[in-house]
Motif scaffolding. Structure first.
Motif, mmCIF file in Angstrom:
data_model
loop_
_atom_site.group_PDB
_atom_site.id
_atom_site.type_symbol
_atom_site.label_atom_id
_atom_site.label_comp_id
_atom_site.label_asym_id
_atom_site.label_seq_id
_atom_site.Cartn_x
_atom_site.Cartn_y
_atom_site.Cartn_z
ATOM 1 N N LYS A 70 1.697 -10.008 -5.625
ATOM 2 C CA LYS A 70 1.591 -11.461 -5.842
ATOM 3 C C LYS A 70 1.343 -12.195 -4.524
ATOM 4 N N ARG A 71 1.733 -11.584 -3.422
ATOM 5 C CA ARG A 71 1.500 -12.223 -2.117
ATOM 6 C C ARG A 71 0.013 -12.444 -1.857
ATOM 7 N N ILE A 72 -0.818 -11.617 -2.474
ATOM 8 C CA ILE A 72 -2.264 -11.769 -2.273
ATOM 9 C C ILE A 72 -2.737 -13.096 -2.867
ATOM 10 N N SER A 73 -2.333 -13.367 -4.127
ATOM 11 C CA SER A 73 -2.753 -14.622 -4.769
ATOM 12 C C SER A 73 -2.073 -15.824 -4.132
ATOM 13 N N ASP A 74 -0.820 -15.645 -3.641
ATOM 14 C CA ASP A 74 -0.140 -16.747 -2.960
ATOM 15 C C ASP A 74 -0.802 -17.067 -1.623
ATOM 16 N N SER A 75 -1.196 -16.025 -0.908
ATOM 17 C CA SER A 75 -1.790 -16.211 0.420
ATOM 18 C C SER A 75 -3.233 -16.690 0.346
ATOM 19 N N PHE A 76 -3.906 -16.384 -0.760
ATOM 20 C CA PHE A 76 -5.307 -16.795 -0.928
ATOM 21 C C PHE A 76 -5.473 -17.469 -2.288
ATOM 22 N N PRO A 77 -5.032 -18.728 -2.383
ATOM 23 C CA PRO A 77 -5.168 -19.459 -3.653
ATOM 24 C C PRO A 77 -6.636 -19.588 -4.031
ATOM 25 N N PRO A 78 -6.935 -19.849 -5.320
ATOM 26 C CA PRO A 78 -8.335 -20.095 -5.709
ATOM 27 C C PRO A 78 -8.926 -21.235 -4.888
ATOM 28 N N ALA A 245 -13.791 -16.853 6.422
ATOM 29 C CA ALA A 245 -12.513 -17.564 6.332
ATOM 30 C C ALA A 245 -11.730 -17.184 5.082
ATOM 31 N N TYR A 246 -12.399 -16.679 4.060
ATOM 32 C CA TYR A 246 -11.701 -16.438 2.792
ATOM 33 C C TYR A 246 -11.871 -14.986 2.315
ATOM 34 N N GLU A 247 -13.065 -14.621 1.862
ATOM 35 C CA GLU A 247 -13.256 -13.305 1.241
ATOM 36 C C GLU A 247 -12.915 -12.149 2.201
ATOM 37 N N ASP A 248 -13.406 -12.233 3.441
ATOM 38 C CA ASP A 248 -13.158 -11.134 4.391
ATOM 39 C C ASP A 248 -11.673 -11.007 4.709
ATOM 40 N N ARG A 249 -11.024 -12.129 4.948
ATOM 41 C CA ARG A 249 -9.591 -12.106 5.270
ATOM 42 C C ARG A 249 -8.767 -11.639 4.065
ATOM 43 N N LYS A 250 -9.164 -12.074 2.871
ATOM 44 C CA LYS A 250 -8.452 -11.643 1.659
ATOM 45 C C LYS A 250 -8.595 -10.133 1.462
ATOM 46 N N LYS A 251 -9.770 -9.628 1.739
ATOM 47 C CA LYS A 251 -10.013 -8.192 1.583
ATOM 48 C C LYS A 251 -9.143 -7.396 2.555
ATOM 49 N N ARG A 252 -9.063 -7.859 3.804
ATOM 50 C CA ARG A 252 -8.241 -7.161 4.802
ATOM 51 C C ARG A 252 -6.762 -7.226 4.426
ATOM 52 N N PHE A 253 -6.317 -8.384 3.966
ATOM 53 C CA PHE A 253 -4.922 -8.560 3.573
ATOM 54 C C PHE A 253 -4.587 -7.661 2.377
ATOM 55 N N SER A 254 -5.491 -7.646 1.392
ATOM 56 C CA SER A 254 -5.287 -6.804 0.204
ATOM 57 C C SER A 254 -5.233 -5.330 0.583
ATOM 58 N N SER A 255 -6.067 -4.955 1.541
ATOM 59 C CA SER A 255 -6.093 -3.565 1.992
ATOM 60 C C SER A 255 -4.763 -3.180 2.640
ATOM 61 N N ARG A 256 -4.196 -4.100 3.437
ATOM 62 C CA ARG A 256 -2.902 -3.822 4.076
ATOM 63 C C ARG A 256 -1.790 -3.695 3.031
ATOM 64 N N ILE A 257 -1.829 -4.580 2.028
ATOM 65 C CA ILE A 257 -0.835 -4.510 0.948
ATOM 66 C C ILE A 257 -0.951 -3.174 0.215
ATOM 67 N N GLU A 258 -2.183 -2.790 -0.093
ATOM 68 C CA GLU A 258 -2.423 -1.545 -0.829
ATOM 69 C C GLU A 258 -1.949 -0.340 -0.022
ATOM 70 N N SER A 259 -2.163 -0.379 1.287
ATOM 71 C CA SER A 259 -1.713 0.722 2.146
ATOM 72 C C SER A 259 -0.191 0.830 2.146
ATOM 73 N N MET A 260 0.479 -0.333 2.117
ATOM 74 C CA MET A 260 1.944 -0.333 2.089
ATOM 75 C C MET A 260 2.459 0.260 0.774
ATOM 76 N N ILE A 261 1.806 -0.114 -0.332
ATOM 77 C CA ILE A 261 2.202 0.416 -1.641
ATOM 78 C C ILE A 261 1.972 1.921 -1.690
ATOM 79 N N ASN A 262 0.823 2.369 -1.187
ATOM 80 C CA ASN A 262 0.527 3.802 -1.174
ATOM 81 C C ASN A 262 1.560 4.570 -0.342
ATOM 82 N N TYR A 263 1.996 3.959 0.749
ATOM 83 C CA TYR A 263 2.979 4.607 1.621
ATOM 84 C C TYR A 263 4.292 4.849 0.879
ATOM 85 N N VAL A 264 4.793 3.823 0.197
ATOM 86 C CA VAL A 264 6.105 3.987 -0.442
ATOM 87 C C VAL A 264 6.032 4.849 -1.704
ATOM 88 N N GLU A 265 4.873 4.863 -2.369
ATOM 89 C CA GLU A 265 4.766 5.619 -3.617
ATOM 90 C C GLU A 265 4.378 7.080 -3.392
#
Length: 363
Positions: A70-78, A245-265
């Motif tokens: 959810k942090r992805i949608s909070d950090s990058f609102p529509p 300012a938006y799509e590239d930064r959102k993609k990088r942020f999402s990638s970091r979140i996904e890496s964190m999830i992959n790490y714990v799972e």
């Protein structure tokens, strides 16, 4: 108290780690998932700086996975929401289309969100994106100087009758600072109090009085963020929030979140190997100490070994309760195998921890 070992445990946000260097931290526990492996690596790395064994524990469940996503949608609102926030900020300060360039305002996020019914998190992140796009600039909280500007003209100032204290204050302020009729000017109440031989409290109260009488505009010194319009106000349909300012930064942020999830799972690859691969080191070797490595070692405990360890463990604990550390020191077996048997006995209620966190065979 924590740094001098008087207090052994401290609970904090991730901000606590900034500038703290305590070499003998033995355990770092994360109650929430960090939003990147970089953050986790830095925060977990607070432990064991004296090069002795330390533990990093990360607690999570399925709800935490949902929350971190959810942090992805909070950090990058529509983008529509971002434009709505932009228009609301302009209205908040009364900035019309085509105006506002280089105007700076004290910004109170709570007040803004209350008046315009905006979510604090969404509003803050929308402003950060608008800052990336070049429309606004939001500073971090700063210890700002007091600001004064005369809002009456010179003729009215000299015609108006003031108290003796007001006359003295006006005289000193005008002699100490220039441009007060044209622009807001930073002042220092301490300097003014010394020149008047007054207490600072009296200077403050007299300035407030002049402000209430509409002679000056006075903003006392305080810690506050500032918001600056770096471009003239545009119509919302002409605002351009670019890919960088938006799509590239959102993609990088999402990638970091996904890496964190992959790490714990992940439950088959060594934790250290995962971390090293993430930071570009492809030849990392299994550490032998993380939960994944221990689980693989644990599966090699034979029935005979299990019985020997269990018997020795129960015999020791029948005599007196022991901490986990004391138990490990007294048992002549490999540590991972001891942990395996210990976990089994605790999970199945053969052993219990007492109030002193000692293991015991008794309830």
């Amino acid at each position: 108290r924590w740094k001098t070992d008087e207090t052994r445990v401290i609970v904090s946000t991730n901000a606590f780690g900034m500038g703290i260097d305590k070499p003998d931290v033995r355990t770092v526990v994360h109650l929430d998932l960090p939003d990147s492996i970089e953050a986790y690596f830095q925060e977990a790395g607070r432990g064991g700086r004296d090069e002795k064994k330390a533990f990093a524990v990360l607690l999570y469940n399925k709800t935490d996975i949902s929350n971190i996503k959810k942090r992805i949608s909070d950090s990058f609102p529509p983008k529509e929401k971002i434009l709505e926030v932009y228009d609301a900020i302009c209205d908040y300060y009364g900035v019309g289309v085509g105006s506002g360039l280089d105007k700076t305002f004290v910004f109170n996020l709570n007040d803004f969100c209350s008046k315009f019914h905006q979510s604090l998190l969404v509003a803050h992140n929308s402003i950060k994106i608008l800052q990336q796009a070049g429309y606004l600039d939001l500073t971090d909280e700063q210890d700002s100087s007091s600001i004064v500007q005369f809002i009456c003209n010179k003729d009215d100032l000299y015609k108006t009758k003031h108290s003796e204290a007001q006359e003295q204050l006006i005289h000193v302020v005008l002699r100490s600072y220039t441009g007060l009729f044209a622009n807001p000017i930073s002042i220092n109440e301490e300097i003014i109090s010394k020149r008047l031989n007054w207490k600072q409290e009296k200077v403050y109260n007299e300035l407030i009085g002049l402000s209430q009488e509409k002679i000056i505009s006075y903003i006392p010194r305080k810690k506050t963020p500032y918001l600056t319009f770096t471009l003239e106000r545009e119509k919302s349909n002409q605002i351009h929030i670019g890919k960088e300012a938006y799509e590239d930064r959102k993609k990088r942020f999402s990638s970091r979140i996904e890496s964190m999830i992959n790490y714990v799972e992940e439950d088959n690859v060594c934790r250290s190997v995962i971390l090293l691969r993430y930071f570009g080191e492809k030849d990392g070797k299994n550490c032998g100490h993380c939960d994944v490595c221990l689980k693989k070692t644990n599966t090699s405990v034979t029935t005979e070994e299990f019985d020997k360890i269990r018997t020795a463990m129960l015999k020791l604990l029948d005599n007196s309760p022991l901490t986990t550390k004391e138990l490990l020191e007294r048992l002549p077996f490999k540590e991972p195998k001891i942990y395996y048997v210990l976990r089994f006995l605790v999970d199945n209620k053969f052993l219990r921890y007492n109030k002193l966190m000692q293991l015991s065979t008794k309830k």
